[in-house]
Design an enzyme around this catalytic site. Structure first.
Site, PDB file in Angstrom:
ATOM      1  CE  LYS A 151      -5.895   2.206  -0.547  1.00 36.96           C
ATOM      2  NZ  LYS A 151      -6.308   2.384   0.799  1.00 36.96           N
ATOM      3  CE1 TYR A 201     -14.826   3.664  -2.532  1.00 34.57           C
ATOM      4  CE2 TYR A 201     -12.870   3.832  -3.928  1.00 34.57           C
ATOM      5  CZ  TYR A 201     -13.444   3.768  -2.673  1.00 34.57           C
ATOM      6  OH  TYR A 201     -12.650   3.790  -1.562  1.00 34.57           O
ATOM      7  NE  ARG A 260      -3.517   7.522   5.941  1.00 30.08           N
ATOM      8  CZ  ARG A 260      -4.113   8.126   6.962  1.00 30.08           C
ATOM      9  NH1 ARG A 260      -3.424   8.442   8.053  1.00 30.08           N
ATOM     10  NH2 ARG A 260      -5.402   8.442   6.901  1.00 30.08           N
ATOM     11  NE  ARG A 276      -5.973  10.082   3.370  1.00 29.10           N
ATOM     12  CZ  ARG A 276      -4.699  10.271   3.094  1.00 29.10           C
ATOM     13  NH1 ARG A 276      -4.230  11.517   3.006  1.00 29.10           N
ATOM     14  NH2 ARG A 276      -3.891   9.264   2.916  1.00 29.10           N
ATOM     15  CB  SER A 319     -11.304   7.467  -3.504  1.00 25.06           C
ATOM     16  OG  SER A 319     -10.081   7.931  -2.960  1.00 25.06           O
ATOM     17  CE  LYS A 363      -3.504   2.511   2.587  1.00 21.70           C
ATOM     18  NZ  LYS A 363      -4.498   2.460   3.652  1.00 21.70           N
ATOM     19  CD  GLU A 408       5.524  -3.651   3.472  1.00 23.65           C
ATOM     20  OE1 GLU A 408       4.816  -4.473   4.083  1.00 23.65           O
ATOM     21  OE2 GLU A 408       5.974  -2.624   4.014  1.00 23.65           O
TER      22      GLU A 408
HETATM   23  C1  PBG Z   1      -7.001   3.474   5.571  1.00 24.17           C
HETATM   24  C2  PBG Z   1      -7.479   3.413   4.160  1.00 24.17           C
HETATM   25  C3  PBG Z   1      -7.375   4.415   3.194  1.00 24.17           C
HETATM   26  C4  PBG Z   1      -7.963   3.915   2.042  1.00 24.17           C
HETATM   27  C5  PBG Z   1      -8.404   2.639   2.329  1.00 24.17           C
HETATM   28  N1  PBG Z   1      -8.086   2.341   3.643  1.00 24.17           N
HETATM   29  C6  PBG Z   1      -6.878   5.799   3.312  1.00 24.17           C
HETATM   30  C7  PBG Z   1      -5.469   6.060   3.574  1.00 24.17           C
HETATM   31  O1  PBG Z   1      -4.613   5.186   3.634  1.00 24.17           O
HETATM   32  O2  PBG Z   1      -5.190   7.236   3.770  1.00 24.17           O
HETATM   33  C8  PBG Z   1      -8.063   4.649   0.735  1.00 24.17           C
HETATM   34  C9  PBG Z   1      -9.000   4.065  -0.252  1.00 24.17           C
HETATM   35  C10 PBG Z   1      -9.303   4.936  -1.413  1.00 24.17           C
HETATM   36  O3  PBG Z   1      -8.715   5.999  -1.651  1.00 24.17           O
HETATM   37  O4  PBG Z   1     -10.211   4.559  -2.148  1.00 24.17           O
HETATM   38  N2  PBG Z   1      -7.970   3.001   6.471  1.00 24.17           N
END
Ligand code: PBG
Length: 348
Positions: free
Chosen positions: A273, A338, A242, A229, A299, A219, A258
């Site tokens: 991801k 989505y 992050r 968010r 997203s 990720k 990982e």
């Molecule tokens: C963290 C999480 C995130 C997403 C899924 N799980 C946000 C992040 O890491 O800041 C993002 C998913 C997306 O953008 O569709 N709980």
């Protein structure tokens, strides 16, 4: 060299020797199988079907009716009731998996809503189990960022960084609460080292040996999570990010490290991801492991297609199909997207 077989369709031609046409029109060779829709359908290497898709769903505490997320057209923050209707429709469309994210009314430093027995996701999971039994795979995103008042994915130490091992304890609690509520799979997304092993042990100790782990293994600290968010009303304190725990987008080999670690710790499915900017990673992971590989079409990837389509610059439906198909072609068995519902409607 092996003797030539003029009818061979294998590629590269060297595999069976050079292609030496005995009749004219050799230039038509690669186009033959593209001539009709039926031929194209017959030889398609990659197929898209509702069963390959997992729908991310948001459930929010303290609202009376669903709220559309403005940066994610067609995606809502659901009430427990509207979630129930949405899942029923997804199941009718042939979708087998949903992943739940919670939007709590109150947040605290540890993110206790993540493991509270009456936390919003736990309530949604119970309802889902009651409604659909084993007909749907209930996946729970396992992280505390939706539930913390600072927006980080764990416990923030005095120096402002996220404390890895203290955070594992929170994930252990979350996993057990989600499994108690009926999750088939828990999906740790916080990118703490050792999180899969910690969660596996917690599940086993709590009598949940059959609850699986879909690990957000590779990720990235991506700029494509913005609309998510918005959907969970999370902003990171002090304009933070992050990058101290999620992966650096410049690194590909690190993703394999990982993934290897997560598989050795007991991950049942590994996930990459985001998806489209990381097709190379999906392909390398697919080649490296035998467990199912998932990819999260996130997203920002979804929102960009909608934004351009709204301006009439692209055919949004066609691009969405092309994108999700490309993610499958790169090697993903499952795609979290989505667009799941819309694609499933088109694929009926
Ligand atoms: C963290 C999480 C995130 C997403 C899924 N799980 C946000 C992040 O890491 O800041 C993002 C998913 C997306 O953008 O569709 N709980």
């Amino acid at each position: 060299m092996v003797s030539s077989t003029p009818w061979s369709l294998s590629w590269p031609p060297e595999r069976n020797g050079p292609y030496t046409p005995s009749v004219p029109f050799p230039q038509r060779r690669l186009r033959r199988l593209r001539r009709t829709p039926a031929l194209r359908e017959l030889v398609a290497e990659t197929r898209l079907s509702p069963v390959d898709l997992v729908a991310p769903l948001f459930v929010r505490e303290g609202i009376d009716s669903p709220v559309e997320v403005s940066s994610l057209p067609g995606v809502h923050q659901h009430t427990l009731d509207s979630l129930r209707q949405e899942v029923a429709q997804l199941v009718d469309l042939g979708i087998k998996g949903v992943v739940l994210f919670g939007v709590p009314e109150r947040r605290d430093a540890e993110g206790s809503g993540c493991w509270a027995p009456d936390g919003i996701v736990q309530r949604a999971l119970r309802q889902l189990r009651d409604d659909h039994g084993e007909d749907v795979v209930a996946i729970a995103d396992l992280c505390v960022d939706e539930y913390t008042d600072h927006g980080h994915c764990g416990i923030v130490g005095p120096d402002g960084s996220v404390d890895n091992d203290a955070t594992l304890e929170l994930y252990r609690r979350g996993a057990v609460a989600q499994a108690d509520a009926g999750a088939d799979l828990v999906a740790p997304s916080g990118m703490m080292d050792g999180q899969v092993a910690a969660i596996r042990a917690a599940l086993d100790e709590a009598g949940h040996p059959t609850t699986g782990i879909l690990a957000y293994a590779a990720k990235y600290a991506s700029s494509l999570y913005g609309p998510f968010r918005d959907a969970v009303d999370v902003s990171i304190v002090d304009g933070g990010d992050r990058k101290g725990y999620q992966q650096d987008p410049r690194n590909g080999r690190e993703a394999l490290a990982e993934v290897a670690e997560d598989v050795s710790e007991g991950a049942d499915i590994v996930m990459v991801k985001p998806a489209l900017a990381y097709l190379d990673v999906i392909s390398a992971v697919r080649a490296a492991v035998d467990v199912p590989v998932a990819a999260y079409h996130v997203s920002g990837e979804y929102a960009m297609v909608h934004a351009a389509a709204q301006r009439g610059w692209i055919d949004g439906d066609a691009v969405m199909v092309e994108h999700v198909t490309a993610i499958r072609r790169a090697g993903a068995d499952l795609v979290l997207t989505y667009a799941a519902r819309h694609l499933a409607e088109r694929l009926q």
